[in-house]
Design a protein around this motif. Structure first.
Motif, PDB file in Angstrom:
ATOM      1  N   UNK A   1     -71.992 -20.334  27.629  1.00  0.00           N
ATOM      2  CA  UNK A   1     -73.087 -21.193  27.187  1.00  0.00           C
ATOM      3  C   UNK A   1     -72.786 -22.668  27.412  1.00  0.00           C
ATOM      4  N   UNK A   2     -71.524 -23.068  27.313  1.00  0.00           N
ATOM      5  CA  UNK A   2     -71.240 -24.501  27.470  1.00  0.00           C
ATOM      6  C   UNK A   2     -71.417 -24.954  28.920  1.00  0.00           C
ATOM      7  N   UNK A   3     -71.599 -24.013  29.830  1.00  0.00           N
ATOM      8  CA  UNK A   3     -71.778 -24.326  31.248  1.00  0.00           C
ATOM      9  C   UNK A   3     -73.265 -24.405  31.630  1.00  0.00           C
ATOM     10  N   UNK A   4     -74.135 -24.038  30.702  1.00  0.00           N
ATOM     11  CA  UNK A   4     -75.567 -23.973  30.974  1.00  0.00           C
ATOM     12  C   UNK A   4     -76.180 -25.361  30.797  1.00  0.00           C
ATOM     13  N   UNK A   5     -77.223 -25.674  31.538  1.00  0.00           N
ATOM     14  CA  UNK A   5     -77.969 -26.912  31.340  1.00  0.00           C
ATOM     15  C   UNK A   5     -78.424 -26.989  29.875  1.00  0.00           C
ATOM     16  N   UNK A   6     -78.233 -28.158  29.260  1.00  0.00           N
ATOM     17  CA  UNK A   6     -78.423 -28.290  27.811  1.00  0.00           C
ATOM     18  C   UNK A   6     -79.775 -27.746  27.347  1.00  0.00           C
ATOM     19  N   UNK A   7     -80.808 -27.973  28.118  1.00  0.00           N
ATOM     20  CA  UNK A   7     -82.148 -27.518  27.760  1.00  0.00           C
ATOM     21  C   UNK A   7     -82.241 -25.998  27.640  1.00  0.00           C
TER      22      UNK A   7
ATOM     23  N   UNK B   1     -79.578 -23.878  26.857  1.00  0.00           N
ATOM     24  CA  UNK B   1     -78.443 -23.256  26.162  1.00  0.00           C
ATOM     25  C   UNK B   1     -78.924 -22.288  25.080  1.00  0.00           C
TER      26      UNK B   1
ATOM     27  N   UNK C   1     -73.522 -27.498  21.847  1.00  0.00           N
ATOM     28  CA  UNK C   1     -73.352 -26.087  22.186  1.00  0.00           C
ATOM     29  C   UNK C   1     -73.457 -25.238  20.911  1.00  0.00           C
TER      30      UNK C   1
ATOM     31  N   UNK D   1     -81.072 -33.641  28.811  1.00  0.00           N
ATOM     32  CA  UNK D   1     -81.350 -32.203  28.716  1.00  0.00           C
ATOM     33  C   UNK D   1     -81.042 -31.464  30.023  1.00  0.00           C
TER      34      UNK D   1
ATOM     35  N   UNK E   1     -78.187 -32.034  31.702  1.00  0.00           N
ATOM     36  CA  UNK E   1     -76.732 -32.055  31.847  1.00  0.00           C
ATOM     37  C   UNK E   1     -76.150 -30.731  31.351  1.00  0.00           C
ATOM     38  N   UNK E   2     -75.043 -30.289  31.917  1.00  0.00           N
ATOM     39  CA  UNK E   2     -74.322 -29.119  31.395  1.00  0.00           C
ATOM     40  C   UNK E   2     -74.007 -29.349  29.918  1.00  0.00           C
ATOM     41  N   UNK E   3     -74.259 -28.312  29.097  1.00  0.00           N
ATOM     42  CA  UNK E   3     -74.190 -28.474  27.640  1.00  0.00           C
ATOM     43  C   UNK E   3     -72.885 -29.121  27.187  1.00  0.00           C
TER      44      UNK E   3
END
Lengths: 336, 336
Positions: A194-200, A202, A235, B195, B197-199
């Motif tokens: 999850x920490x690798x996913x685009x923040x929007x 996650x 995250x 949003x 950016x990677x989480x």
């Protein structure tokens, strides 16, 4: 699935992924590949996990379906001294699983070789490319959803998640971990880092994972970071809301008073920290902290027992060190 | 910098980026390109922003340094009916700024044409490729840092941020907005779409933006989402902790009781929402909510005045609708 696990020079203490799989994986480990321990067996170092021989190279390993890179060096780079083993695995028809930041599927030699031999390269840190924003629907699944949360990174959330799963399974429940980090993903063969996913996206990634297994009895969502962590709170918040849990399990390391690596930030008092989690969760789900998991690795036996008792008192909920004492009935009762 | 703004068919109500720039940008807008309003002027629709002629195509625009795509259609796709205008701009030596999800620099025709004419294509949604995790150091800057937070998306956080900036500038302070969304970035020419950016790096992105301008008197960090939003809380938490603010300004839309697009989730009562923000902030910075901004666009004048007064009472802090009533001294005093 029969596996070999590569841990060159790192088994067991710096091979978190490999050891996690030996302990919690449903796969059968046929060999650990570690040139510094060749000739030993896993149980020489770890008496309480599945046993396997340790060999010097993939060429010495028995027949397996796949090779797992069982170490995660800082930075996640690929060590060129592993290349011959990965090449051998592919040539022997093995799939390869890796949680490195370096993606094997983008390595030209490995990609070509994998195509030639018809095997798959699984880069576990690579998120799916069709993620989207959360719909807010994870709370609708039939399963009881429990999310592990913590006071900091590396407090034992992944271990707690698998120990709860195993205790629930012993009770006959259909239980699974929802992995959100590379080790849990390597262990289960499912999940999203999850920490690798685009923040929007996650929270949406977590929601998707929960809904994919929503018909089980119990899902234990592996938390990440901490809700008051200066770098990783985003995250954590995404997992907290994306999983829409029915209950929270609070993970802490005994004696830790400041955020690891961010020592100018004190970890808030436990009751305050519980309150932050519960107030944050409340607008999305009515989860409260129902149990605690305390990592007592730095304490001796007597100290550990006292620390767990104090921790339970502070939480006002049953607690355990799951590695040291397992998951007793009163903790599991609180969780399920 | 002299600009043309493309808004085909969307000016003014669906051209948020373009209108934001007309209102708050330091650039001089020489023309709006909108085939449906050609021949009109900006002030025919918007009496309180800088004026410019509206033309049917880029070929009709006066000389400018750059073209800004001033609309953000749902999905962020590029509309092929704009291609001729973008082509013309590049051929006339203009840089092009775009907040679309579709990256102009990856469009083969535009990339080739831009290289040929020596102009730059700025895709504002594309994050820098050297981001990293937050160090927890944003609190060390000299500037007073104020972060706008909200009860939901689209409550007016960006507008509030610029209105506070402008009021502070009128008082002689060196004030700037730290933009975290595409419109704010288009207006200022700085910022990162957090949003996107990677989480793991979201808080670090905000920290970098704050530290880059840390020697000003006042930084107003544009918030995103809401801390109890089922999908976007992770982005909000990253901005809250990454900016390490000295104070928070709470933004709300009058009458909104459920999360927009997630109507099964009630927005918590205001006092509870303030409490969640302050408890979340506390382990990283001692920011409290010092002022409120209420979006009263759906109310008439009398209703709006009453709503703002009630909102201030509920917050226990001075409040305003910055669009309707500006930022009065008592609000600015509380913020700085």
């Amino acid at each position: 699935m029969d596996l070999a696990i590569l841990t060159h020079g790192s088994f067991p203490d710096r091979a978190k992924t490999g050891v996690g799989l030996l302990r919690y994986g449903d796969q059968t480990v046929r060999a650990v590949v570690d040139r510094e321990r060749a000739g030993q067996r896993v149980r020489d170092s770890l008496p309480d996990v599945q046993d396997a021989p340790i060999v010097a190279s993939m060429a010495d390993a028995p027949a397996v379906d796949a090779l797992l890179i069982g170490i995660s060096p800082i930075g996640g780079e690929f060590d060129e001294s592993w290349r011959e083993d990965v090449r051998t695995a592919i040539e022997r028809g093995c799939d390869v699983y890796s949680g490195l930041h370096y993606f094997l599927a983008e390595d030209e030699e490995f990609a070509d070789l994998a195509a030639e031999h018809g095997v798959e390269l699984h880069d576990l840190r690579k998120p799916p490319d069709d993620l989207s924003v959360a719909a807010g629907t994870a709370g609708d699944v039939d399963a009881t959803v429990v999310t592990t949360v913590g006071t900091d990174c590396s407090t034992g959330k992944m271990t707690a998640s698998f120990e709860i799963r195993d205790a629930a399974r012993e009770r006959g429940l259909d239980a699974a971990v929802v992995p959100t980090g590379q080790t849990g993903i390597a262990i289960t063969g499912r999940g999203i880092v999850v920490d690798r996913v685009i923040a929007d996206y996650a929270a949406g990634a977590v929601e998707r994972l929960v809904e994919a297994e929503g018909d089980r009895d119990l899902l234990v969502v592996e938390g990440q970071g901490a809700i008051a962590h200066p770098a990783y709170s985003g995250v954590t918040a995404s997992i907290l809301h994306g999983s829409a849990p029915d209950a929270l399990v609070m993970c802490h390391e005994a004696g830790r008073e400041a955020v690891h690596g961010y020592e100018s930030f004190a970890i808030p008092p436990l009751s305050e920290y519980v309150d932050i989690y519960e107030r944050m969760a409340a607008p999305v789900s009515d989860a409260s902290v129902v149990a605690g998991m305390l990592n007592t690795r730095h304490l001796d036996g007597d100290e550990a027992a006292h620390a767990v008792a104090d921790y339970a008192d502070d939480l006002g909920a049953p607690a355990t060190d799951p590695v040291r004492h397992g998951v007793p009935d009163e903790v599991l009762d609180a969780v399920v």
